[in-house]
Motif scaffolding. Structure first.
Motif, PDB file in Angstrom:
ATOM      1  N   SER A 254       0.828  -1.210   0.000  1.00 37.04           N
ATOM      2  CA  SER A 254       0.000   0.000   0.000  1.00 37.04           C
ATOM      3  C   SER A 254       0.863   1.261   0.000  1.00 37.04           C
ATOM      4  CB  SER A 254      -0.951   0.007   1.197  1.00 37.04           C
ATOM      5  OG  SER A 254      -0.244  -0.086   2.416  1.00 37.04           O
ATOM      6  N   LEU A 255       2.136   1.153   0.413  1.00 38.74           N
ATOM      7  CA  LEU A 255       3.039   2.301   0.309  1.00 38.74           C
ATOM      8  C   LEU A 255       3.303   2.642  -1.151  1.00 38.74           C
ATOM      9  CD1 LEU A 255       3.497   1.340   3.307  1.00 38.74           C
ATOM     10  CD2 LEU A 255       5.852   2.169   3.057  1.00 38.74           C
ATOM     11  N   ASP A 258       0.305   4.537  -2.301  1.00 38.29           N
ATOM     12  CA  ASP A 258       0.395   5.913  -1.824  1.00 38.29           C
ATOM     13  C   ASP A 258       1.284   6.748  -2.748  1.00 38.29           C
ATOM     14  OD1 ASP A 258       0.066   7.790   0.759  1.00 38.29           O
ATOM     15  OD2 ASP A 258       2.138   7.930   0.059  1.00 38.29           O
ATOM     16  N   CYS A 325      -5.371  -1.997   4.114  1.00 37.88           N
ATOM     17  CA  CYS A 325      -4.348  -0.947   3.996  1.00 37.88           C
ATOM     18  C   CYS A 325      -4.590  -0.060   2.770  1.00 37.88           C
ATOM     19  CB  CYS A 325      -2.964  -1.577   3.911  1.00 37.88           C
ATOM     20  SG  CYS A 325      -2.389  -2.360   5.432  1.00 37.88           S
ATOM     21  N   MET A 326      -5.033  -0.665   1.674  1.00 41.09           N
ATOM     22  CA  MET A 326      -5.307   0.103   0.457  1.00 41.09           C
ATOM     23  C   MET A 326      -6.505   1.034   0.652  1.00 41.09           C
ATOM     24  SD  MET A 326      -4.596  -2.980  -2.275  1.00 41.09           S
ATOM     25  CE  MET A 326      -4.620  -2.065  -3.825  1.00 41.09           C
ATOM     26  N   THR A 329      -5.321   3.939   2.621  1.00 40.68           N
ATOM     27  CA  THR A 329      -4.512   4.819   1.762  1.00 40.68           C
ATOM     28  C   THR A 329      -5.390   5.738   0.939  1.00 40.68           C
ATOM     29  OG1 THR A 329      -2.748   3.169   1.659  1.00 40.68           O
ATOM     30  CG2 THR A 329      -2.792   4.836  -0.082  1.00 40.68           C
ATOM     31  N   ARG A 332      -6.939   8.482   3.017  1.00 42.51           N
ATOM     32  CA  ARG A 332      -5.964   9.532   3.316  1.00 42.51           C
ATOM     33  C   ARG A 332      -5.815  10.522   2.170  1.00 42.51           C
ATOM     34  NH1 ARG A 332      -1.014   6.102   5.734  1.00 42.51           N
ATOM     35  NH2 ARG A 332      -1.707   5.894   7.891  1.00 42.51           N
ATOM     36  N   HIS A 333      -6.143  10.073   0.968  1.00 38.00           N
ATOM     37  CA  HIS A 333      -6.044  10.941  -0.214  1.00 38.00           C
ATOM     38  C   HIS A 333      -7.429  11.314  -0.757  1.00 38.00           C
ATOM     39  CE1 HIS A 333      -1.672  10.737  -0.718  1.00 38.00           C
ATOM     40  NE2 HIS A 333      -1.754   9.451  -0.386  1.00 38.00           N
ATOM     41  N   GLU A 402      -1.024   0.971  10.372  1.00 36.55           N
ATOM     42  CA  GLU A 402      -1.593   1.695   9.222  1.00 36.55           C
ATOM     43  C   GLU A 402      -2.985   2.120   9.651  1.00 36.55           C
ATOM     44  OE1 GLU A 402      -0.972   3.606   6.295  1.00 36.55           O
ATOM     45  OE2 GLU A 402       0.146   1.807   5.739  1.00 36.55           O
ATOM     46  N   THR A 404      -6.260   5.393   9.859  1.00 39.60           N
ATOM     47  CA  THR A 404      -6.871   6.694   9.588  1.00 39.60           C
ATOM     48  C   THR A 404      -8.190   6.726  10.341  1.00 39.60           C
ATOM     49  OG1 THR A 404      -7.338   8.326   7.859  1.00 39.60           O
ATOM     50  CG2 THR A 404      -8.194   6.097   7.509  1.00 39.60           C
TER      51      THR A 404
END
Length: 495
Positions: A254-255, A258, A325-326, A329, A332-333, A402, A404
């Motif tokens: 997932s990084l 990102d 995790c995805m 991500t 977060r965006h 990880e 949010t």
């Protein structure tokens, strides 16, 4: 972890929880549609599948492809079913019966409370077919194509709002593959006439098929140079696998997602500056998932079958952790990712599986997707996180935590989504929520399993399933919890 009401990313567009149905494998036939099934409705749609899709609360479904759309004549899928042609479907080397087409899919979408994200063929077709399809679907009446729809039994227009300008046109595997300049030109001209037919629609231009494409970045810049004034979104596609059987590296991918989002956002803003534009292009991550389990089986498939099993990944617990995790991500965006489509929805790399004539069940990845869709509506917060980290084969400084959070002010609800990537140990989480005075833990949902390769199957449908026995509690303005090893967690708080 620190949360504050004023540390906001964005209001979340509900379409971030979208999905995708393509005429591929058993996604349509034996997936959403099986007329002979004991639970089929009057149109042949499986009611058990409808129920599971409604559990996911999917706001938007992309259709009809995917690679399929680049060779698709939409006219084949409308009108009397008995008169529809069978075609060689070249993208996936099957036979397409066209029993289900635009109108039937619109009916199904209404049954599951979803909107349709419609795609036009810019591979073998072009501007003329695209404008005609918009007229057929969205114009009220009184013209050739709209009256044809009425004659097919659909008096009211479908009013599809979101449209994709082709699919993965950068890929050499794509029917009608184009250079960035070639695609940019036809996408621009198609966009213009589609909006002349219906000025209310929003359009998605094709970005790169994945971030590893040799043309990545150049493709986005060139396509946006052409289309910027005529589209609202550019697409991103990304799938991850674990062929090396390196779980710690796999769940760090997932990084990479990102970084992909950040890169495409930067390209959009570069073209905005170059054009001195006040308009902001947002992102449609309209294909994302884990995909690798089924590739060997698919390479041995005989061609020219009707709806053979294809891309039928049977997902593991570790796949569900990466999917979680995805999702985190993208939240977060959410200031730029406004649309996302988990690819796909039923049978084909999907959270829902079916047996012909038999059961439908939830794959492991169903759960993080369902939880995010159910509890991730509102404002995405920007958490300040301090976490221990690890290094893996492809990544450095991978946080074990990880996480949010989403704040739903209207409902006085706060939801923390958290993954513990640690394969060996639980992780103590302390989250400062002093800005959320009077909030208490309503529920702490946990998805965990001692076997990272555990799967759900027709014979054992609940091998991997969440429980609500997490131990999160609020003390003196702090959420305190032990996150079990290698787990997906949903901590729900309310005032």
């Amino acid at each position: 972890m620190i949360l504050d009401k004023d540390f906001k990313v964005s209001e979340i567009d509900n379409r971030i929880y979208g999905s995708f149905i393509e005429h591929l494998g058993r996604a349509v036939y034996e997936g959403i549609y099986e007329p002979g099934h004991p639970l089929a409705d009057e149109q042949g749609f499986r009611k058990d599948v409808i129920g599971l899709v409604k559990e996911l609360n999917v706001p938007l479904v992309r259709y009809p492809g995917g690679n399929f759309v680049s060779g698709y004549n939409w006219e084949d899928g409308v009108g009397p079913v008995g008169e529809r042609p069978r075609r060689l479907e070249l993208a996936w080397r099957t036979i397409e019966t066209n029993e289900v087409g635009t109108n039937e899919f619109a009916d199904w979408a209404k049954k599951v409370n979803s909107e349709v994200n419609m795609a036009v063929n810019l591979g073998t077709r072009g501007i003329d077919a695209a404008r005609n399809l918009v007229e057929y679907c969205n114009h009220p009446a009184g013209t050739y194509w709209s009256d044809l729809r009425v004659s097919h039994g659909y008096k009211a227009p479908h009013k599809f709002k979101t449209w994709c300008l082709g699919n993965e046109m950068d890929g050499p595997w794509q029917i009608g593959h184009k250079t960035a300049a070639e695609y940019g030109r036809i996408a621009t001209e198609a966009a213009k006439v589609m909006k002349w037919v219906d000025p209310t629609i929003e359009l998605v231009a094709c970005g790169s098929s994945n971030s590893a494409m040799p043309t990545f970045a150049d493709w986005e810049a060139t396509v946006l140079d052409h289309t910027y004034d005529h589209v609202e979104y550019i697409s991103l596609h990304q799938y991850y696998g674990n062929k090396e059987d390196d779980t710690a590296n796999f769940v760090a991918r997932s990084l990479d997602m990102d970084a992909f989002i950040r890169s495409v956002t930067a390209i959009c803003d570069y073209i905005k500056a170059k054009k001195h534009s006040k308009k902001t292009i947002n992102l449609s991550f309209d294909e994302w998932n884990v995909w690798y389990h089924s590739r060997d089986a698919d390479s041995k498939r005989d061609p020219w079958q009707i709806a053979p099993p294809q891309l039928e990944d049977i997902y593991t617990h570790e796949d569900a952790i990466l999917v979680g995790c995805m999702l985190i991500t993208m939240l977060r965006h959410s200031d730029r990712v406004k649309i996302a489509c988990l690819a796909q929805l039923v049978n084909v790399i999907a959270p829902i599986m079916t047996e012909k004539g038999g059961a439908a069940w939830k794959q492991t990845i169903f759960y993080p997707y369902m939880h995010a869709s159910a509890y991730g509506r509102g404002v995405a917060l920007n958490p300040i996180i301090s976490s221990p980290k690890y290094d893996s084969k492809d990544f450095t400084d991978v946080p074990y935590l990880e996480s949010t959070a989403v704040y739903n002010e209207a409902a006085d609800e706060l939801t923390i989504f958290a993954v513990n990537r640690d394969l060996e140990d639980s992780l103590y989480l302390e989250c400062d929520i002093r800005n959320f005075d009077g909030y208490r833990v309503v529920e702490h949902i946990v998805l965990e399993n001692g076997d990272v390769k555990a799967r759900n199957t027709a014979g054992n449908q609940a091998s991997v399933a969440p429980h609500n026995n997490g131990n999160a509690e609020v003390k003196d303005g702090f959420v305190q919890s032990m996150l079990p090893k290698f787990s997906w967690n949903v901590i729900r708080l309310a005032k």
